[in-house]
Scaffold this active site. Structure first.
Site, PDB file in Angstrom:
ATOM      1  N   LYS A  72       0.816  -1.217   0.000  1.00  0.00           N
ATOM      2  CA  LYS A  72       0.000   0.000   0.000  1.00  0.00           C
ATOM      3  C   LYS A  72       0.856   1.277   0.000  1.00  0.00           C
ATOM      4  O   LYS A  72       0.613   2.182  -0.792  1.00  0.00           O
ATOM      5  CB  LYS A  72      -0.935  -0.028   1.212  1.00  0.00           C
ATOM      6  CG  LYS A  72      -1.829   1.178   1.386  1.00  0.00           C
ATOM      7  CD  LYS A  72      -3.012   0.883   2.283  1.00  0.00           C
ATOM      8  CE  LYS A  72      -2.637   0.114   3.524  1.00  0.00           C
ATOM      9  NZ  LYS A  72      -1.718   0.847   4.428  1.00  0.00           N
ATOM     10  N   THR A  74       4.014   1.524  -0.859  1.00  0.00           N
ATOM     11  CA  THR A  74       4.751   1.524  -2.124  1.00  0.00           C
ATOM     12  C   THR A  74       3.884   2.048  -3.253  1.00  0.00           C
ATOM     13  O   THR A  74       4.327   2.857  -4.086  1.00  0.00           O
ATOM     14  CB  THR A  74       5.243   0.096  -2.436  1.00  0.00           C
ATOM     15  OG1 THR A  74       6.055  -0.363  -1.347  1.00  0.00           O
ATOM     16  CG2 THR A  74       6.042   0.051  -3.715  1.00  0.00           C
ATOM     17  N   ARG A  95       2.446   8.585   6.774  1.00  0.00           N
ATOM     18  CA  ARG A  95       2.729   8.457   8.200  1.00  0.00           C
ATOM     19  C   ARG A  95       4.226   8.233   8.427  1.00  0.00           C
ATOM     20  O   ARG A  95       4.921   7.733   7.559  1.00  0.00           O
ATOM     21  CB  ARG A  95       1.949   7.275   8.789  1.00  0.00           C
ATOM     22  CG  ARG A  95       0.452   7.437   8.752  1.00  0.00           C
ATOM     23  CD  ARG A  95      -0.252   6.161   9.171  1.00  0.00           C
ATOM     24  NE  ARG A  95       0.000   5.071   8.241  1.00  0.00           N
ATOM     25  CZ  ARG A  95      -0.222   3.791   8.507  1.00  0.00           C
ATOM     26  NH1 ARG A  95      -0.685   3.443   9.683  1.00  0.00           N
ATOM     27  NH2 ARG A  95       0.023   2.861   7.605  1.00  0.00           N
ATOM     28  N   LYS A 106       9.002  -5.457  10.321  1.00  0.00           N
ATOM     29  CA  LYS A 106       9.045  -4.729   9.052  1.00  0.00           C
ATOM     30  C   LYS A 106      10.457  -4.413   8.586  1.00  0.00           C
ATOM     31  O   LYS A 106      10.773  -4.529   7.404  1.00  0.00           O
ATOM     32  CB  LYS A 106       8.247  -3.421   9.174  1.00  0.00           C
ATOM     33  CG  LYS A 106       6.739  -3.614   9.183  1.00  0.00           C
ATOM     34  CD  LYS A 106       6.033  -2.259   9.146  1.00  0.00           C
ATOM     35  CE  LYS A 106       4.530  -2.439   9.050  1.00  0.00           C
ATOM     36  NZ  LYS A 106       3.819  -1.135   8.990  1.00  0.00           N
ATOM     37  N   ALA A 274      -3.318   1.814  13.432  1.00  0.00           N
ATOM     38  CA  ALA A 274      -4.559   1.789  12.649  1.00  0.00           C
ATOM     39  C   ALA A 274      -5.590   0.819  13.202  1.00  0.00           C
ATOM     40  O   ALA A 274      -6.764   0.913  12.857  1.00  0.00           O
ATOM     41  CB  ALA A 274      -4.253   1.431  11.197  1.00  0.00           C
ATOM     42  N   PHE A 302      -3.576  -0.399   7.191  1.00  0.00           N
ATOM     43  CA  PHE A 302      -4.211  -1.719   7.055  1.00  0.00           C
ATOM     44  C   PHE A 302      -5.272  -1.727   5.942  1.00  0.00           C
ATOM     45  O   PHE A 302      -5.199  -0.957   4.996  1.00  0.00           O
ATOM     46  CB  PHE A 302      -4.789  -2.182   8.392  1.00  0.00           C
ATOM     47  CG  PHE A 302      -3.749  -2.439   9.443  1.00  0.00           C
ATOM     48  CD1 PHE A 302      -2.625  -3.193   9.162  1.00  0.00           C
ATOM     49  CD2 PHE A 302      -3.890  -1.924  10.723  1.00  0.00           C
ATOM     50  CE1 PHE A 302      -1.656  -3.429  10.128  1.00  0.00           C
ATOM     51  CE2 PHE A 302      -2.917  -2.161  11.699  1.00  0.00           C
ATOM     52  CZ  PHE A 302      -1.816  -2.911  11.398  1.00  0.00           C
ATOM     53  N   PHE A 383       3.019  -9.497  -9.614  1.00  0.00           N
ATOM     54  CA  PHE A 383       4.219 -10.284  -9.330  1.00  0.00           C
ATOM     55  C   PHE A 383       4.544 -11.143 -10.562  1.00  0.00           C
ATOM     56  O   PHE A 383       3.646 -11.473 -11.353  1.00  0.00           O
ATOM     57  CB  PHE A 383       3.990 -11.190  -8.116  1.00  0.00           C
ATOM     58  CG  PHE A 383       4.063 -10.481  -6.798  1.00  0.00           C
ATOM     59  CD1 PHE A 383       5.134 -10.680  -5.937  1.00  0.00           C
ATOM     60  CD2 PHE A 383       3.066  -9.592  -6.420  1.00  0.00           C
ATOM     61  CE1 PHE A 383       5.206 -10.035  -4.721  1.00  0.00           C
ATOM     62  CE2 PHE A 383       3.127  -8.936  -5.205  1.00  0.00           C
ATOM     63  CZ  PHE A 383       4.199  -9.156  -4.355  1.00  0.00           C
ATOM     64  N   TRP A 411       6.985  -1.042  -7.700  1.00  0.00           N
ATOM     65  CA  TRP A 411       8.102  -1.579  -6.935  1.00  0.00           C
ATOM     66  C   TRP A 411       9.318  -1.771  -7.839  1.00  0.00           C
ATOM     67  O   TRP A 411      10.444  -1.445  -7.464  1.00  0.00           O
ATOM     68  CB  TRP A 411       7.703  -2.914  -6.295  1.00  0.00           C
ATOM     69  CG  TRP A 411       8.773  -3.515  -5.433  1.00  0.00           C
ATOM     70  CD1 TRP A 411       9.021  -3.257  -4.112  1.00  0.00           C
ATOM     71  CD2 TRP A 411       9.765  -4.465  -5.845  1.00  0.00           C
ATOM     72  NE1 TRP A 411      10.099  -3.990  -3.678  1.00  0.00           N
ATOM     73  CE2 TRP A 411      10.577  -4.737  -4.715  1.00  0.00           C
ATOM     74  CE3 TRP A 411      10.043  -5.116  -7.059  1.00  0.00           C
ATOM     75  CZ2 TRP A 411      11.644  -5.629  -4.769  1.00  0.00           C
ATOM     76  CZ3 TRP A 411      11.103  -6.006  -7.113  1.00  0.00           C
ATOM     77  CH2 TRP A 411      11.890  -6.258  -5.973  1.00  0.00           C
TER      78      TRP A 411
END
Length: 558
Positions: A72, A74, A95, A106, A274, A302, A383, A411
């Site tokens: 999200k 990205t 954020r 992460k 969130a 989220f 992908f 990405w």
């Protein structure tokens, strides 16, 4: 083929001086407070003194998250760079990452691949010190509360009904439940206590919803920290803590300006949880980004049932914002997980699993389109293992709801991979006018608001309040807190309050076990399931792989 890590890509970027980024964002140098060459804080007076009109607001949200990832942040960054590439004057509002998740799972939260905000090491580690200031203000209030009790307790605070916790911006399960005040009378009153992670502090929510310093102080003063022996709330204002807390936050409340890998101005400011708070960057940063660009791309935490619902029902309501378009991000891989596949099985084509999982995406899309009545596009992060048949299946299902699907490759390709999405977002903003409505009315009762969220957004059958929660609802109503928004704290892994119910479950009930008021933030928090306000580290935390060499070059962030 060997891929560069996120930090390797970021460290190869030739960043532009932050003064140049500020000029690109139409920010006069008199408002710019530089933190080195690549970061700056922007004086909020800019909002009062600019004559620029707000631009278009684009919200990026996502399907219900899975271990397969959705991308999200990205997508948000790549879309902003895509808009810049097709000639739009654009800003992005994000954020700030919390240190806890950075060192936990992460390893970084500033985008990924060729769609990142930089300097990513600084943004992920301390940044401009905002979270430290929030933690200090939180803990000052805790110290003044306990000191008041120690010095005679003139307010009659019941030490068994203290609701305020100290905080630290680190995943530290050892601090969840503690006993403090030990060592005899000079060292305080012994009591059960605990720590929250800084991003779970109500001060973080207050910080992100405040419209200016004056509003910040008013909100801080309303924070309820305890109850008296005769059941009356005690506030930060009662403890005379407001001014000192605001002094600690004086510089932090100024929005931060950085840049994307492609030089798009990025306002990165604030970051409440969130699943227990509203999960959006600050109102001040969003408003500033809107005034400084013709298009502003922002995100909510989220899935759309949490982040987008709270962005729309809480943040937009309080700040007077209306999105012009919404992007719902998903991946074929994640939808197959919602269809029951194990993470190890995602590389193979499986239309049956995809058919079982795609209702999750469709419910989120339907909510945006038919509950909130906003223009919407689905962005699929493609992908290499995704097949044409799988992509075509998703496109066909979304088309049945009247929503277009666009493939995103940000990405791997940065803004170039977001150009198609950017063109569809521009089309939505210019050609499809929404009729924005909230999912519930403020005049509804607490239970009616919860019922609306559960049935209209989650797709459930009913909400059930435990006897304790019912008593709390009655008490909060008596105190006049029934006409404010509701922030549901629940698992991010399901529409329901059961993280094992993937996809789009039906005929379920959501049990609210606790209701509390965040009077400073201005919303009620309805706790469901087992929500953790102090995370723990995994067996092999990301911190084990983060290092810095003799030249000060950081490695291991990803």
């Amino acid at each position: 083929m060997a891929y560069l890590s996120d930090i390797e890509i970021a460290q190869q970027c030739e960043m532009q001086p932050i003064g140049e980024i500020a000029r690109r964002a139409h920010v006069d140098e008199k408002y710019v407070e530089q933190y080195g060459r690549w970061k700056a804080k922007i004086d909020p007076k800019l909002l009062e003194e600019t004559d620029r009109k707000p631009g278009k607001l684009v919200l990026v949200t996502a399907i219900t998250p899975t271990p397969a990832g959705e991308g999200k942040t990205t997508t948000t960054i790549g879309l902003a760079d895509g808009l810049k590439r097709i000639g739009k004057d654009v800003t992005v509002a994000l954020r700030e990452p919390s240190l806890g998740p950075v060192f936990g799972v992460k390893g970084g939260a500033a985008g990924g691949g060729y769609a990142q905000v930089v300097p990513m090491e600084d943004i992920n580690l301390h940044f401009t010190g905002d979270f430290h200031a929030i933690g200090a203000a939180n803990n000052l209030l805790a110290a003044m509360l306990d000191n008041h009790i120690q010095q005679g307790n003139a307010l009659g605070i019941d030490v068994k009904r203290i609701t305020w916790k100290r905080c630290v911006d680190m995943n530290d399960r050892q601090l969840r439940y503690v006993v403090d005040g030990l060592g005899g009378k000079p060292n305080g009153t012994p009591r059960e206590d605990g720590f929250d992670i800084t991003v779970a502090s109500e001060i973080m929510a207050v910080f992100c919803l405040a419209s200016d310093l004056k509003d910040l102080k008013e909100r801080l003063s309303r924070i309820i920290v305890a109850y008296t022996y005769d059941d009356q709330p005690v506030t930060a204002g009662d403890l005379k803590a407001t001014g000192a807390m605001a002094a600690l936050l004086r510089d932090a409340i100024k929005p931060n300006l950085v840049q994307t890998l492609e030089g798009t101005p990025a306002f990165v400011h604030g970051g409440p949880f969130a699943n227990i708070a509203h999960g959006c960057n600050s109102v001040m940063a969003t408003r500033m980004a809107l005034r400084m660009g013709d298009y502003t791309v922002t995100e909510a935490g989220f899935g759309a049932d949490l982040g987008a619902e709270k962005f729309l029902d809480i943040k937009c309501r309080m700040a007077g914002l209306t999105p012009d378009a919404v992007v719902v991000v998903g991946t074929v891989r994640a939808l197959k997980m919602h269809g029951g596949l194990d993470k190890k099985q995602l590389a193979e084509e499986n239309l049956e699993a995809l058919e079982r999982g795609v209702p999750n995406l469709l419910r989120h899309v339907n909510n945006i389109r038919n509950v909130y009545h906003l223009p919407c596009v689905v962005a699929i992060n493609r992908f290499p293992t995704d097949t044409d048949a799988e992509i075509d299946f998703i496109i066909r299902k979304c088309r049945e709801l009247g929503v277009n699907t666009v493939l995103s490759t940000v990405w791997a390709e940065g803004g170039k991979g977001g150009e198609a999405l950017a063109r569809e977002v521009v089309r939505l903003c210019e050609e499809e006018k929404g009729n924005f409505t909230y999912s519930y009315d403020l005049d509804a009762s607490i239970e009616e608001k919860l019922q609306a969220i559960v049935t209209r957004i989650y797709g459930g059958r009913d909400v059930v309040l435990t006897p304790a929660a019912k008593k709390q609802a009655e008490r909060l109503t008596a105190l006049g807190f029934d006409k404010i928004p509701v922030c549901v704290a629940k698992t991010q892994y399901s529409f329901s309050d059961d993280p094992t119910k993937l996809g789009a479950p039906e005929d379920f009930t959501v049990t609210v076990r606790n209701l509390k008021v965040s009077a400073g933030a201005g919303f009620l928090v309805a706790l469901t399931g087992d929500i953790m306000t102090m995370p723990g580290l995994p067996k092999s935390p990301a911190a084990e792989r983060i290092d810095v060499d003799e030249n000060g070059r950081i490695t291991g962030l990803f």
